[in-house]
Design an enzyme around this catalytic site. Structure first.
Site, PDB file in Angstrom:
ATOM      1  N   ASP A  65      23.807  53.582  44.528  1.00 42.79           N
ATOM      2  CA  ASP A  65      24.912  53.767  43.580  1.00 42.79           C
ATOM      3  C   ASP A  65      25.826  52.553  43.623  1.00 42.79           C
ATOM      4  O   ASP A  65      25.699  51.707  44.513  1.00 42.79           O
ATOM      5  CB  ASP A  65      25.661  55.080  43.831  1.00 42.79           C
ATOM      6  N   TYR A  67      28.962  49.791  43.907  1.00 41.90           N
ATOM      7  CA  TYR A  67      30.051  49.542  44.844  1.00 41.90           C
ATOM      8  C   TYR A  67      31.254  50.400  44.423  1.00 41.90           C
ATOM      9  O   TYR A  67      31.563  50.506  43.237  1.00 41.90           O
ATOM     10  CB  TYR A  67      30.457  48.078  44.832  1.00 41.90           C
ATOM     11  N   PHE A  78      23.713  45.618  43.604  1.00 40.89           N
ATOM     12  CA  PHE A  78      23.970  44.536  44.566  1.00 40.89           C
ATOM     13  C   PHE A  78      24.811  43.394  44.001  1.00 40.89           C
ATOM     14  O   PHE A  78      25.299  42.550  44.743  1.00 40.89           O
ATOM     15  CB  PHE A  78      22.662  43.961  45.144  1.00 40.89           C
ATOM     16  N   HIS A 189      16.660  48.029  54.201  1.00 39.76           N
ATOM     17  CA  HIS A 189      17.786  47.743  53.305  1.00 39.76           C
ATOM     18  C   HIS A 189      18.511  46.486  53.781  1.00 39.76           C
ATOM     19  O   HIS A 189      18.562  46.206  54.985  1.00 39.76           O
ATOM     20  CB  HIS A 189      18.739  48.945  53.302  1.00 39.76           C
TER      21      HIS A 189
END
Length: 223
Positions: A65, A67, A78, A189
């Site tokens: 989801d 920021y 990202f 990740h």
């Protein structure tokens, strides 16, 4: 208003607009954006589709989801607007880009729009979030839509590179058609909590370009 932002993805997703979950999702979003500060801005909710056309699509990167802090979310997973400090995961992404190639780029801006315009879909599974409340828009309907986007890509395209970073993204592998010659790369990740468990040193950006060159497609300029 929302439909227009799907750009040339419309023909593949038009059926979603009339489903009950999508109508309910729009109702919830109106309430959330009226009552609370939510990210990204309304006009940027579908930026990942707006900047990456279906025709040019080569690579899919899946996030969870947006920021949830002020001024960070721009609608691409990202990515952050130019001039905004890099979140930790993005720092590690840029570090791994430098690990992959002989050039060493000093990244100044965090916007990944230039990736999207080359055919990289930067898709969050959940496209909105309430300020300071990560995953606050989980299970309101976004996952139905974004899963359908992944299925559509998988079924309608061939030789797409899927970069699945972390356990959450890797669960999406069940949506990827194994008969269409897609190239799936998996690792941890890029978060500081897990980047050293595989992401750093994975060479995903280099491997992606090697694959694209092999099938006769233009490589991505990750710098």
């Amino acid at each position: 208003m929302l439909e227009k932002q799907f750009n040339n993805w419309n023909s593949f997703l038009v059926n979603e607009y009339h489903k009950p979950y999508f109508k309910e999702l729009l109702k919830i979003l109106r309430i959330e954006y009226n009552r609370f500060i939510c990210f990204p801005k309304k006009e940027n909710i579908f930026s990942c589709l707006k900047h990456c056309s279906f025709q040019k699509l080569k690579v899919v990167i899946i996030g969870q989801d947006p920021y949830h802090k002020e001024n960070q979310s721009d609608g691409l997973c990202f990515s952050v607007p130019n001039g905004v400090s890099f979140p930790p995961s993005l720092k590690n992404i840029f570090k791994e880009v430098n690990n992959c190639f002989s050039f060493k780029k000093n990244f100044i801006n965090g916007s990944l729009i230039h990736w999207a315009e080359q055919g990289v879909l930067l898709l969050n599974s959940i496209l909105t979030v309430r300020k300071n409340f990560p995953l606050s828009h989980k299970n309101i309907g976004w996952e139905f839509l974004t899963n359908q986007i992944i299925r559509t890509i998988s079924d309608q395209k061939e030789n797409i590179v899927f970069l699945l970073w972390g356990k959450y993204a890797q669960k999406k592998i069940s949506l990827i058609n194994s008969f269409h010659n897609h190239y799936v790369l998996k690792t941890s990740h890029p978060s500081p909590l897990s980047a050293h468990m595989g992401f750093l040193g994975s060479r995903h950006f280099k491997k992606t370009n090697i694959f694209l060159k092999k099938i006769g497609k233009k490589t991505i300029s990750w710098s």
